[in-house]
Design an enzyme around this catalytic site. Structure first.
Site, PDB file in Angstrom:
ATOM      1  N   ALA A  56       0.850  -1.203   0.000  1.00  0.00           N
ATOM      2  CA  ALA A  56       0.000   0.000   0.000  1.00  0.00           C
ATOM      3  C   ALA A  56       0.878   1.243   0.000  1.00  0.00           C
ATOM      4  O   ALA A  56       2.107   1.132  -0.065  1.00  0.00           O
ATOM      5  CB  ALA A  56      -0.890  -0.020   1.230  1.00  0.00           C
ATOM      6  N   ASN A  57       0.274   2.399   0.034  1.00  0.00           N
ATOM      7  CA  ASN A  57       1.043   3.639   0.180  1.00  0.00           C
ATOM      8  C   ASN A  57       0.306   4.589   1.102  1.00  0.00           C
ATOM      9  O   ASN A  57      -0.766   4.278   1.604  1.00  0.00           O
ATOM     10  CB  ASN A  57       1.361   4.244  -1.187  1.00  0.00           C
ATOM     11  CG  ASN A  57       0.102   4.618  -1.933  1.00  0.00           C
ATOM     12  OD1 ASN A  57      -0.671   5.452  -1.477  1.00  0.00           O
ATOM     13  ND2 ASN A  57      -0.118   3.974  -3.083  1.00  0.00           N
ATOM     14  N   ARG A  58       0.897   5.762   1.322  1.00  0.00           N
ATOM     15  CA  ARG A  58       0.383   6.654   2.369  1.00  0.00           C
ATOM     16  C   ARG A  58      -0.761   7.558   1.920  1.00  0.00           C
ATOM     17  O   ARG A  58      -1.180   8.431   2.670  1.00  0.00           O
ATOM     18  CB  ARG A  58       1.528   7.556   2.856  1.00  0.00           C
ATOM     19  CG  ARG A  58       2.632   6.820   3.540  1.00  0.00           C
ATOM     20  CD  ARG A  58       3.701   7.828   3.965  1.00  0.00           C
ATOM     21  NE  ARG A  58       4.962   7.177   4.259  1.00  0.00           N
ATOM     22  CZ  ARG A  58       5.241   6.602   5.417  1.00  0.00           C
ATOM     23  NH1 ARG A  58       4.361   6.594   6.383  1.00  0.00           N
ATOM     24  NH2 ARG A  58       6.410   6.026   5.607  1.00  0.00           N
ATOM     25  N   SER A  59      -1.243   7.418   0.713  1.00  0.00           N
ATOM     26  CA  SER A  59      -2.281   8.338   0.243  1.00  0.00           C
ATOM     27  C   SER A  59      -3.574   8.196   1.066  1.00  0.00           C
ATOM     28  O   SER A  59      -4.059   7.087   1.287  1.00  0.00           O
ATOM     29  CB  SER A  59      -2.588   8.046  -1.227  1.00  0.00           C
ATOM     30  OG  SER A  59      -3.705   8.802  -1.614  1.00  0.00           O
ATOM     31  N   ALA A 115      -2.771   7.648  -5.968  1.00  0.00           N
ATOM     32  CA  ALA A 115      -1.387   7.163  -5.919  1.00  0.00           C
ATOM     33  C   ALA A 115      -1.453   5.683  -6.295  1.00  0.00           C
ATOM     34  O   ALA A 115      -1.785   4.833  -5.465  1.00  0.00           O
ATOM     35  CB  ALA A 115      -0.823   7.351  -4.525  1.00  0.00           C
TER      36      ALA A 115
END
Ligand code: CTP
Length: 403
Positions: free
Chosen positions: A209-212, A275
């Site tokens: 995952a990412n921080r968006s 993102a």
């Protein structure tokens, strides 16, 4: 800046079952800082009483041309208003306003004003679709009146169809965009926005995952909706949003690509705020990968570049907007992406700067246009950034229009 602060709003309520919803509109406008003067038509009284509005509104409630100390309440109300909103607007009020007829305080005030007017129709589907009503609506639109289209849904008597008053969120949003000077400048446009970070499964429980947070994408979708666009939001996050926005939930890059492919071809504007993960595991384990089997080696493969695919198949007149999350050489890298992906605009943000990008409620961006121009928007709320992005979209559309 609060667009409602100290502004004078006339809220016209005409006689339909949806009149009760005007109470919520009134409350929200007052809470937002506006001076609200309700005008109830005679027929509105059959559905809701003036006492309810007196308890909520900051200004006296008006019901007739003749019940005021002033002999000309309509001109005073019309001249002082920053905006007039009619919710609900019946077929009769719409017809009177389109033909310039004045027979009571509300119709007289509508004719006596130079303020912008927002009309929120509500009626049965057959009435709403009648050519006479549609003609009147088009007449009003052509004069610059903002029409907040009714929604599909349950109507009086249990019927289901188009004609239900737009929800208070949408009405208040339309008023806000009028007061901020932009009005319904995106009316008639269909806008697709993607939001959030994609999640690429590793096994049954784990993801890359990412921080968006999705906040910037939601802000763009909401501002576009307030400015009259028809908005489809393709999102990986579950955040509350305005009810007039059509939300499609996705999780992975492949699902986002599929949803974008379904909706982008017929849209005027696509804003890829999401993102999107650049890589995903080649194999997704069926169950949970267990520790006792040792440290797994996860081989990755590239995900489809959704924006590049959109750029390759862009239709004439469509505006394509990308985001570039960068930490170094922010503007140069963003310019490279604009060119490579055949975009019209790219919004570059330095995600290493304080208060900018992922997770924050604020952002600072440079909006780069295909004509080479750059607009720097210093640290601001994500809704302010959204407004600036949509202003740039309109500027590009104007430039693209054949002379
Ligand atoms: N994007 C996309 N599909 C991908 C990757 C990115 O549609 N697989 C879009 C993003 O939504 C964004 C733009 O492309 O609008 C730029 O994304 P960004 O992550 O900044 O750049 P990348 O092209 O992925 O390049 P890099 O990560 O190497 O900077």
């Amino acid at each position: 800046m609060n667009a409602f602060h100290d502004r004078r709003i006339v809220l016209g309520i005409s006689g339909g079952i949806a009149a009760y919803k005007a109470v919520e509109v009134c409350r929200r406008l007052v809470d937002a800082g506006a001076y609200v003067s309700p005008i109830l038509t005679e027929d509105a009284h059959r559905f809701i009483g003036p006492v309810t509005f007196s308890a909520l509104a900051s200004e006296p409630v008006h019901t007739s041309l003749w019940d005021d100390a002033s002999p000309i309440p309509h001109t005073r109300l019309g001249q002082n208003a920053d905006v007039i909103v009619v919710a609900p607007a019946t077929a009769r009020i719409i017809s009177a306003y389109a033909t310039g007829s004045s027979y009571d305080l509300l119709t007289a005030t509508l004719i006596a004003t130079r303020a912008p007017v927002v009309i929120c129709p509500a009626m049965h589907t057959e009435m709403w679709e009648h050519p006479a009503v549609q003609h009147n609506i088009e007449v009003l639109r052509s004069r610059g009146v903002i029409i907040v289209d009714p929604q599909e849904g349950r109507l009086a008597g249990g019927d289901i169809g188009a004609g239900r008053l737009a929800d208070p969120d949408t009405i208040v949003g339309a008023v806000e965009s009028v007061l901020s000077g932009r009005g319904h400048d995106l009316a008639g446009l269909s806008v697709v926005v993607t939001a959030g970070g994609t999640r690429e499964p590793i096994d049954a429980v784990r993801v890359i995952a990412n921080r968006s947070s999705g906040k910037q994408g939601y802000a763009i979708a909401e501002e576009a909706h307030k400015r009259g666009a028809s908005v489809t939001l393709i999102s990986t996050v579950d955040r509350p949003t305005l009810s007039g926005i059509s939300v499609i939930e996705v999780e992975t890059a492949a699902q986002m690509l599929h949803a974008v492919e379904q909706h982008a071809p017929q849209s005027d504007v696509v804003v890829m705020t999401a993102a999107v993960a650049d890589f995903r595991p080649v194999h997704v384990a069926d169950g949970k990968i267990k520790k006792h089997n040792g440290i797994p080696e996860i081989r990755l493969e590239p995900t489809p570049d959704i924006l590049a695919a959109l750029g390759a198949s862009k239709s004439t007149g469509q505006v394509l907007v990308g985001f570039a999350a960068e930490t170094d050489d922010v503007v140069d890298n963003a310019r490279g992406k604009l060119k490579k992906k055949n975009l019209d605009l790219i919004v570059a943000n330095d995600v290493s700067a304080p208060g900018v990008g992922f997770g924050h409620s604020t952002n600072a961006v440079t909006i780069i246009s295909v004509d080479g121009s750059e607009t720097f928007v210093p640290l601001a709320d994500k809704h302010t950034i959204a407004t600036a992005v949509l202003d740039s979209v309109l500027a590009v559309r104007t430039a693209l229009r054949p002379q």
